[in-house]
Design a protein around this motif. Structure first.
Motif, PDB file in Angstrom:
ATOM      1  N   LEU A  28       0.842  -1.187   0.000  1.00 24.47           N
ATOM      2  CA  LEU A  28       0.000   0.000   0.000  1.00 24.47           C
ATOM      3  C   LEU A  28       0.875   1.235   0.000  1.00 24.47           C
ATOM      4  CD1 LEU A  28      -2.617  -1.066   2.694  1.00 24.47           C
ATOM      5  CD2 LEU A  28      -2.905  -1.038   0.222  1.00 24.47           C
ATOM      6  N   CYS A  29       0.432   2.264  -0.679  1.00 30.41           N
ATOM      7  CA  CYS A  29       1.153   3.532  -0.721  1.00 30.41           C
ATOM      8  C   CYS A  29       0.310   4.593  -0.022  1.00 30.41           C
ATOM      9  CB  CYS A  29       1.395   3.949  -2.169  1.00 30.41           C
ATOM     10  SG  CYS A  29       2.348   2.760  -3.111  1.00 30.41           S
ATOM     11  N   ALA A  30       0.959   5.683   0.323  1.00 29.52           N
ATOM     12  CA  ALA A  30       0.239   6.805   0.928  1.00 29.52           C
ATOM     13  C   ALA A  30      -0.674   7.433  -0.117  1.00 29.52           C
ATOM     14  CB  ALA A  30       1.229   7.835   1.449  1.00 29.52           C
ATOM     15  N   GLY A  31      -1.776   8.011   0.339  1.00 29.36           N
ATOM     16  CA  GLY A  31      -2.654   8.741  -0.555  1.00 29.36           C
ATOM     17  C   GLY A  31      -1.944   9.991  -1.074  1.00 29.36           C
ATOM     18  N   VAL A  32      -2.384  10.498  -2.195  1.00 33.52           N
ATOM     19  CA  VAL A  32      -1.746  11.666  -2.792  1.00 33.52           C
ATOM     20  C   VAL A  32      -2.553  12.918  -2.485  1.00 33.52           C
ATOM     21  CG1 VAL A  32      -0.682  10.340  -4.646  1.00 33.52           C
ATOM     22  CG2 VAL A  32      -2.924  11.350  -5.002  1.00 33.52           C
ATOM     23  N   LEU A  33      -1.887  14.044  -2.546  1.00 34.59           N
ATOM     24  CA  LEU A  33      -2.553  15.334  -2.421  1.00 34.59           C
ATOM     25  C   LEU A  33      -3.069  15.741  -3.800  1.00 34.59           C
ATOM     26  CD1 LEU A  33       0.076  17.182  -0.201  1.00 34.59           C
ATOM     27  CD2 LEU A  33      -1.996  16.009   0.541  1.00 34.59           C
ATOM     28  N   ALA A  34      -4.097  16.576  -3.840  1.00 34.34           N
ATOM     29  CA  ALA A  34      -4.638  17.040  -5.118  1.00 34.34           C
ATOM     30  C   ALA A  34      -3.544  17.752  -5.903  1.00 34.34           C
ATOM     31  CB  ALA A  34      -5.818  17.976  -4.879  1.00 34.34           C
ATOM     32  N   GLY A  35      -3.304  17.315  -7.109  1.00 37.92           N
ATOM     33  CA  GLY A  35      -2.310  17.940  -7.967  1.00 37.92           C
ATOM     34  C   GLY A  35      -0.878  17.559  -7.665  1.00 37.92           C
ATOM     35  N   GLN A  36      -0.662  16.584  -6.806  1.00 38.40           N
ATOM     36  CA  GLN A  36       0.701  16.210  -6.398  1.00 38.40           C
ATOM     37  C   GLN A  36       1.577  15.829  -7.586  1.00 38.40           C
ATOM     38  OE1 GLN A  36       0.880  13.441  -3.115  1.00 38.40           O
ATOM     39  NE2 GLN A  36       2.826  12.617  -3.798  1.00 38.40           N
ATOM     40  N   HIS A  37       0.990  15.215  -8.599  1.00 43.25           N
ATOM     41  CA  HIS A  37       1.773  14.745  -9.746  1.00 43.25           C
ATOM     42  C   HIS A  37       1.607  15.622 -10.988  1.00 43.25           C
ATOM     43  CE1 HIS A  37       1.148  10.962  -7.328  1.00 43.25           C
ATOM     44  NE2 HIS A  37       2.452  11.133  -7.325  1.00 43.25           N
ATOM     45  N   THR A  38       0.987  16.783 -10.827  1.00 43.65           N
ATOM     46  CA  THR A  38       0.719  17.642 -11.980  1.00 43.65           C
ATOM     47  C   THR A  38       1.976  17.982 -12.760  1.00 43.65           C
ATOM     48  OG1 THR A  38      -1.255  18.581 -10.945  1.00 43.65           O
ATOM     49  CG2 THR A  38      -0.220  19.882 -12.691  1.00 43.65           C
ATOM     50  N   ARG A  41       5.416  17.450 -17.529  1.00 46.91           N
ATOM     51  CA  ARG A  41       6.756  17.259 -18.104  1.00 46.91           C
ATOM     52  C   ARG A  41       6.791  16.006 -18.995  1.00 46.91           C
ATOM     53  NH1 ARG A  41       8.480  19.486 -13.258  1.00 46.91           N
ATOM     54  NH2 ARG A  41       8.620  17.487 -12.210  1.00 46.91           N
ATOM     55  N   GLU A  42       6.124  14.967 -18.540  1.00 45.94           N
ATOM     56  CA  GLU A  42       6.115  13.708 -19.291  1.00 45.94           C
ATOM     57  C   GLU A  42       5.476  13.867 -20.666  1.00 45.94           C
ATOM     58  OE1 GLU A  42       4.212   9.291 -18.682  1.00 45.94           O
ATOM     59  OE2 GLU A  42       5.014  10.303 -16.919  1.00 45.94           O
ATOM     60  N   ILE A  43       4.496  14.756 -20.785  1.00 45.49           N
ATOM     61  CA  ILE A  43       3.856  14.943 -22.097  1.00 45.49           C
ATOM     62  C   ILE A  43       4.465  16.102 -22.873  1.00 45.49           C
ATOM     63  CG2 ILE A  43       1.699  13.827 -21.430  1.00 45.49           C
ATOM     64  CD1 ILE A  43       0.447  16.614 -21.116  1.00 45.49           C
ATOM     65  N   GLY A  44       5.599  16.638 -22.382  1.00 37.47           N
ATOM     66  CA  GLY A  44       6.366  17.565 -23.185  1.00 37.47           C
ATOM     67  C   GLY A  44       6.368  19.028 -22.780  1.00 37.47           C
ATOM     68  N   PHE A  45       5.721  19.393 -21.690  1.00 33.90           N
ATOM     69  CA  PHE A  45       5.732  20.793 -21.248  1.00 33.90           C
ATOM     70  C   PHE A  45       7.071  21.127 -20.593  1.00 33.90           C
ATOM     71  CE2 PHE A  45       1.260  20.199 -21.775  1.00 33.90           C
ATOM     72  CZ  PHE A  45       0.730  21.448 -22.028  1.00 33.90           C
ATOM     73  N   SER A  46       7.580  22.322 -20.886  1.00 34.15           N
ATOM     74  CA  SER A  46       8.811  22.784 -20.240  1.00 34.15           C
ATOM     75  C   SER A  46       8.461  23.332 -18.858  1.00 34.15           C
ATOM     76  CB  SER A  46       9.454  23.894 -21.067  1.00 34.15           C
ATOM     77  OG  SER A  46       8.656  25.074 -21.005  1.00 34.15           O
ATOM     78  N   GLN A  47       9.472  23.522 -18.012  1.00 28.47           N
ATOM     79  CA  GLN A  47       9.227  24.076 -16.680  1.00 28.47           C
ATOM     80  C   GLN A  47       8.641  25.486 -16.790  1.00 28.47           C
ATOM     81  OE1 GLN A  47       9.432  22.317 -13.708  1.00 28.47           O
ATOM     82  NE2 GLN A  47       8.227  24.088 -13.078  1.00 28.47           N
ATOM     83  N   GLN A  48       9.092  26.265 -17.762  1.00 28.77           N
ATOM     84  CA  GLN A  48       8.551  27.621 -17.944  1.00 28.77           C
ATOM     85  C   GLN A  48       7.074  27.562 -18.312  1.00 28.77           C
ATOM     86  OE1 GLN A  48      10.045  30.702 -17.338  1.00 28.77           O
ATOM     87  NE2 GLN A  48       7.885  31.261 -17.513  1.00 28.77           N
ATOM     88  N   GLU A  49       6.703  26.629 -19.180  1.00 30.27           N
ATOM     89  CA  GLU A  49       5.288  26.483 -19.564  1.00 30.27           C
ATOM     90  C   GLU A  49       4.443  26.068 -18.363  1.00 30.27           C
ATOM     91  OE1 GLU A  49       5.401  25.157 -24.225  1.00 30.27           O
ATOM     92  OE2 GLU A  49       6.195  23.723 -22.748  1.00 30.27           O
ATOM     93  N   ILE A  50       4.962  25.174 -17.549  1.00 29.20           N
ATOM     94  CA  ILE A  50       4.244  24.742 -16.343  1.00 29.20           C
ATOM     95  C   ILE A  50       4.083  25.917 -15.389  1.00 29.20           C
ATOM     96  CG2 ILE A  50       4.361  23.244 -14.316  1.00 29.20           C
ATOM     97  CD1 ILE A  50       5.841  21.202 -16.148  1.00 29.20           C
ATOM     98  N   ASP A  51       5.144  26.698 -15.206  1.00 25.13           N
ATOM     99  CA  ASP A  51       5.068  27.884 -14.347  1.00 25.13           C
ATOM    100  C   ASP A  51       4.029  28.868 -14.868  1.00 25.13           C
ATOM    101  OD1 ASP A  51       7.062  26.774 -12.790  1.00 25.13           O
ATOM    102  OD2 ASP A  51       8.670  28.017 -13.651  1.00 25.13           O
ATOM    103  N   ALA A  92       0.716  30.196 -12.965  1.00 26.01           N
ATOM    104  CA  ALA A  92       0.499  31.633 -12.781  1.00 26.01           C
ATOM    105  C   ALA A  92      -0.863  32.062 -13.333  1.00 26.01           C
ATOM    106  CB  ALA A  92       1.619  32.423 -13.452  1.00 26.01           C
ATOM    107  N   ALA A  93      -1.322  31.418 -14.401  1.00 23.64           N
ATOM    108  CA  ALA A  93      -2.610  31.735 -15.002  1.00 23.64           C
ATOM    109  C   ALA A  93      -3.779  31.055 -14.286  1.00 23.64           C
ATOM    110  CB  ALA A  93      -2.603  31.335 -16.480  1.00 23.64           C
ATOM    111  N   GLY A  94      -3.461  30.199 -13.302  1.00 23.81           N
ATOM    112  CA  GLY A  94      -4.519  29.505 -12.563  1.00 23.81           C
ATOM    113  C   GLY A  94      -5.140  28.342 -13.329  1.00 23.81           C
ATOM    114  N   ILE A  95      -4.461  27.888 -14.365  1.00 22.72           N
ATOM    115  CA  ILE A  95      -4.987  26.777 -15.170  1.00 22.72           C
ATOM    116  C   ILE A  95      -4.742  25.442 -14.482  1.00 22.72           C
ATOM    117  CG2 ILE A  95      -4.757  25.568 -17.382  1.00 22.72           C
ATOM    118  CD1 ILE A  95      -4.120  28.367 -18.589  1.00 22.72           C
ATOM    119  N   VAL A  96      -3.596  25.311 -13.827  1.00 18.51           N
ATOM    120  CA  VAL A  96      -3.309  24.118 -13.013  1.00 18.51           C
ATOM    121  C   VAL A  96      -2.946  24.570 -11.613  1.00 18.51           C
ATOM    122  CG1 VAL A  96      -2.559  22.699 -14.975  1.00 18.51           C
ATOM    123  CG2 VAL A  96      -0.869  23.979 -13.666  1.00 18.51           C
TER     124      VAL A  96
END
Length: 88
Positions: A50-60, A65-75, A79-83
Motif C-alpha cells: 500500500l502507498c500513501a494517498g496523494v494530495l490534489a495535484g501532487q503529480h501535476t 513534463r512527461e507529455i512535453g511541457f517545459s518548466q517555464q510552460e508549467i510555471d 500563474a494563469a490559474g490553469i493548473v
C-alpha cells in the motif's frame, strides 16, 4: 422485493486496527508516518504494497513534463490559474 443488507460495524476504527493484514504503515507528505487501510478483498494480482494517498495535484508537474511541457510552460500555467496543486 429483495434487498441486500450488511451489518455496519459499531466501531470502524477498532475493526481496522484489529486487522493488521488489512492495514499498512505509509509515509504521507502531509501526515508523515501513519497507518492506512487497504482493500477489504484480497485477490491475486492485487497490489503488493500500500502507498500513501496523494494530495490534489501532487503529480501535476511530473505529468506535464512527461507529455512535453517545459518548466517555464508549467510555471505559466500555474500563474494563469490553469493548473494548481494542494499545498503540503
Amino acid at each position: 422485493i429483495r434487498v441486500g443488507c450488511v451489518r455496519v460495524h459499531d466501531n470502524v476504527g477498532a475493526f481496522w486496527l484489529s486487522r493488521a493484514d488489512l492495514t499498512a504503515e505509509v509515509d504521507h507528505l502531509r501526515f508523515g508516518n501513519t497507518r492506512r487501510w487497504g482493500p477489504l478483498v484480497l485477490c491475486n494480482g492485487g497490489p503488493d504494497a500500500l502507498c500513501a494517498g496523494v494530495l490534489a495535484g501532487q503529480h501535476t508537474d511530473s505529468l506535464l513534463r512527461e507529455i512535453g511541457f517545459s518548466q517555464q510552460e508549467i510555471d505559466d500555467l500555474r500563474a494563469a490559474g490553469i493548473v494548481a496543486s494542494e499545498p503540503v
